[in-house]
Write a protein that holds these residues in place. Structure first.
Motif, PDB file in Angstrom:
ATOM      1  N   ASP A 257       7.770   4.024  14.098  1.00 58.72           N
ATOM      2  CA  ASP A 257       8.290   3.124  15.137  1.00 58.72           C
ATOM      3  C   ASP A 257       8.403   1.691  14.624  1.00 58.72           C
ATOM      4  O   ASP A 257       9.029   0.846  15.263  1.00 58.72           O
ATOM      5  CB  ASP A 257       7.362   3.139  16.364  1.00 58.72           C
ATOM      6  N   ASP A 258       7.763   1.418  13.481  1.00 61.52           N
ATOM      7  CA  ASP A 258       7.784   0.067  12.909  1.00 61.52           C
ATOM      8  C   ASP A 258       8.762   0.015  11.743  1.00 61.52           C
ATOM      9  O   ASP A 258       8.978   1.012  11.044  1.00 61.52           O
ATOM     10  CB  ASP A 258       6.386  -0.320  12.409  1.00 61.52           C
ATOM     11  N   LEU A 259       9.347  -1.173  11.539  1.00 63.97           N
ATOM     12  CA  LEU A 259      10.291  -1.341  10.440  1.00 63.97           C
ATOM     13  C   LEU A 259       9.586  -1.466   9.095  1.00 63.97           C
ATOM     14  O   LEU A 259      10.215  -1.274   8.049  1.00 63.97           O
ATOM     15  CB  LEU A 259      11.172  -2.571  10.676  1.00 63.97           C
ATOM     16  N   ILE A 260       8.283  -1.785   9.102  1.00 65.26           N
ATOM     17  CA  ILE A 260       7.508  -1.845   7.863  1.00 65.26           C
ATOM     18  C   ILE A 260       6.740  -0.536   7.720  1.00 65.26           C
ATOM     19  O   ILE A 260       5.874  -0.216   8.529  1.00 65.26           O
ATOM     20  CB  ILE A 260       6.534  -3.035   7.856  1.00 65.26           C
ATOM     21  N   LEU A 261       7.084   0.238   6.688  1.00 66.24           N
ATOM     22  CA  LEU A 261       6.405   1.510   6.454  1.00 66.24           C
ATOM     23  C   LEU A 261       5.116   1.256   5.677  1.00 66.24           C
ATOM     24  O   LEU A 261       5.143   0.618   4.622  1.00 66.24           O
ATOM     25  CB  LEU A 261       7.322   2.453   5.658  1.00 66.24           C
ATOM     26  N   ASN A 262       4.004   1.772   6.198  1.00 65.01           N
ATOM     27  CA  ASN A 262       2.718   1.567   5.524  1.00 65.01           C
ATOM     28  C   ASN A 262       2.248   2.863   4.866  1.00 65.01           C
ATOM     29  O   ASN A 262       2.938   3.888   4.897  1.00 65.01           O
ATOM     30  CB  ASN A 262       1.670   1.037   6.509  1.00 65.01           C
ATOM     31  N   ALA A 263       1.068   2.815   4.282  1.00 63.50           N
ATOM     32  CA  ALA A 263       0.534   3.977   3.569  1.00 63.50           C
ATOM     33  C   ALA A 263       0.372   5.181   4.490  1.00 63.50           C
ATOM     34  O   ALA A 263       0.592   6.327   4.077  1.00 63.50           O
ATOM     35  CB  ALA A 263      -0.796   3.617   2.914  1.00 63.50           C
TER      36      ALA A 263
ATOM     37  N   ILE B 191       3.694   6.949   4.890  1.00 69.40           N
ATOM     38  CA  ILE B 191       4.050   7.707   3.693  1.00 69.40           C
ATOM     39  C   ILE B 191       3.166   8.937   3.551  1.00 69.40           C
ATOM     40  O   ILE B 191       3.631  10.034   3.215  1.00 69.40           O
ATOM     41  CB  ILE B 191       3.941   6.817   2.438  1.00 69.40           C
ATOM     42  N   ARG B 192       1.862   8.783   3.847  1.00 73.60           N
ATOM     43  CA  ARG B 192       0.936   9.916   3.746  1.00 73.60           C
ATOM     44  C   ARG B 192       1.342  11.023   4.711  1.00 73.60           C
ATOM     45  O   ARG B 192       1.299  12.209   4.377  1.00 73.60           O
ATOM     46  CB  ARG B 192      -0.485   9.450   4.027  1.00 73.60           C
TER      47      ARG B 192
ATOM     48  N   GLU C  21       0.831  -1.207   0.000  1.00 70.34           N
ATOM     49  CA  GLU C  21       0.000   0.000   0.000  1.00 70.34           C
ATOM     50  C   GLU C  21       0.865   1.257   0.000  1.00 70.34           C
ATOM     51  O   GLU C  21       0.515   2.266  -0.628  1.00 70.34           O
ATOM     52  CB  GLU C  21      -0.925   0.016   1.220  1.00 70.34           C
ATOM     53  N   ALA C  22       2.005   1.206   0.696  1.00 70.23           N
ATOM     54  CA  ALA C  22       2.901   2.361   0.724  1.00 70.23           C
ATOM     55  C   ALA C  22       3.471   2.631  -0.659  1.00 70.23           C
ATOM     56  O   ALA C  22       3.545   3.780  -1.116  1.00 70.23           O
ATOM     57  CB  ALA C  22       4.030   2.119   1.725  1.00 70.23           C
TER      58      ALA C  22
END
Length: 472
Positions: free
Chosen positions: A386-392, A395-396, A357-358
């Protein structure tokens, strides 16, 4: 005289020569010492003994050489069997120039070593040593300067496998092997300087300096001196020794002219002479210097339009535009987004990754700042998450600071009529982006130029061409 007698005569002469040489060196030396195969002293002259604080040389006999002469390397000579012909030896009084030789028996076995401390030779060698040290310092300085002028990037750093990216790299690689000027055209932040460095690194000039100069970043009054250098005392405040310009520093290598569209017209004519005649004159000098540089120019402005406005010389444009390379904007190579994002995060030494999604959200952004803006967004997202997985959402939030420009840019695709030309659409987009950025910066042109990644003079010219008032 028969052969047997001749051989005996040669051996006698050789022995006399060896004895004579030893006596001459011993008499003219400050000190002499002989050690056995265990590096214990078997003989030492009185001058050398007194230098090391002994009342008599007899006190040194039988002692390890290091216990009498701190730092002695005679043991190393005995061990290796190799001489040390010229070295420095510290003593309680002053350093001496020393020579150390192995001693062999008739069978060629090392049975000891002899050391000579040359009498007062340090002062006679001083000019040579000073010259040697001066040459070493000059060499180190030159190597340091050359390292500073070496490129950091090659074609592997221009990330992308899209058709547009592959075509850019194909053209650039072909141009690297030639000597013709290259003109890189593209929006700010697309990686033109990276590509210029890659071209230099793949060229026959790779071992020579890569020098860059930004025409938009240097005041017009200083640009000529920065470019061509100055003669001693060329003008008030000039260096009395003169100053080498970028052309001289780049001799044998490549000169990267960034934002060449902002180069003043008088300087353009002088650059044309460099390209045509391969020569130039420093400011305030009558000396003609041969130029051996490969020119790589870059611009984010439309030079053909600048020629029509009388802001750029047509003859210089045709001389530079031998091999034009159009560096695509990020929105024109969205297939490269995943690889670019991964490369940027790796370069930032970040452990973060982007989820699907990112990446989809990144592909929806207009990217007016191109790869430079992408790096900015990813660095901000990585710092705030704070998380290693960047989500949408991450990025937003990172793109949020650019929302005014994004809102203004969004209608471009929806509202642009199908008959609108690319040039007209680009002009409308530029007007919207610059106006929105100026509004964000309360009309401060300097700050807006920094945000947009443009030189101040470049932004002023764009504003004038687009009819944007400075007070916006």
């Amino acid at each position: 005289m028969n052969d047997s007698e001749s051989l005996k005569d040669y051996q006698r002469v050789r022995q006399l020569a060896i004895r004579s040489l030893f006596e001459i060196i011993e008499q003219s030396s400050e000190g002499t010492v002989i050690v056995d195969r265990d590096a214990n002293i078997v003989w030492m002259n009185e001058r050398y003994a007194r230098r090391f604080g002994l009342e008599s040389a007899a006190f040194a006999i039988g002692k390890p050489c290091e216990s009498v002469i701190p730092g002695s390397l005679l043991r190393e000579v005995v061990r290796s069997g190799r001489p040390i012909l010229l070295d420095m030896q510290d003593t309680p009084k002053e350093p001496l120039v020393v020579m150390r030789l192995p001693i062999h028996d008739a069978a060629g076995t090392v049975i000891g070593a002899i050391g000579f401390a040359l009498f007062d030779e340090l002062r006679s060698l001083s000019p040579m040593l000073k010259r040697y040290l001066s040459m070493q310092e000059e060499l180190a300085s030159t190597r340091s300067l050359l390292r500073a002028r070496q490129t950091k990037y090659n074609f592997a750093h221009f990330i992308g496998t899209s058709a547009a990216s592959l075509e850019v790299k194909r053209r650039a690689r072909r141009g690297a092997s030639a000597e013709s000027p290259i003109l890189l055209q593209g929006e700010t932040g697309t990686g033109k300087e990276l590509l210029a460095q890659a071209i230099h690194a793949a060229s026959p000039r790779a071992h020579k300096p890569f020098v860059s100069i930004n025409s938009a970043a240097i005041p017009e009054a200083l640009l000529e001196a920065e470019f061509f250098g100055t003669a001693p005392g060329a003008f008030t405040g000039a260096d009395r020794k003169g100053r080498a310009g970028k052309l001289q520093i780049a001799q044998g290598g490549s000169l990267f002219l960034d934002e060449i569209g902002d180069m003043p017209l008088p300087l353009q004519s002088k650059l044309l002479r460099v390209l045509q005649e391969k020569e130039f004159e420093p400011v305030g000098s009558n000396e003609v210097i041969h130029s051996d540089v490969r020119i790589i120019a870059a611009t984010s402005t439309d030079l053909e339009a600048a020629i029509k406005r009388g802001e750029f010389r047509a003859d210089l444009y045709y001389r530079l535009n031998v091999l034009p390379i159009q560096v695509p904007a990020l929105r024109e190579r969205l297939d490269d987004l995943p690889a670019l994002s991964e490369g940027i995060l790796e370069d930032l030494r970040s452990q973060h990754e982007l989820d699907r999604e990112a990446l989809a959200l990144l592909a929806q952004h207009a990217w007016p700042g191109n790869i430079r803006e992408l790096r900015n967004v990813l660095e901000r997202a990585a710092l705030l998450s704070d998380d290693l997985i960047l989500n949408a959402a991450d990025i937003r939030a990172a793109i949020g600071n650019f929302s005014p420009a994004q809102r203004n840019a969004a209608p471009l695709a929806a509202e642009s009529p199908s008959q609108e030309t690319f040039a007209a659409a680009r002009e409308r987009f530029d007007r919207q982006l610059i106006s929105a950025t100026l509004a964000q910066c309360a009309g401060k042109v300097d700050e807006a130029a920094r945000r947009l990644g443009l030189g101040r003079s470049t932004l002023y010219k764009k504003m004038a061409a687009l009819g944007i008032a400075e007070s916006q």
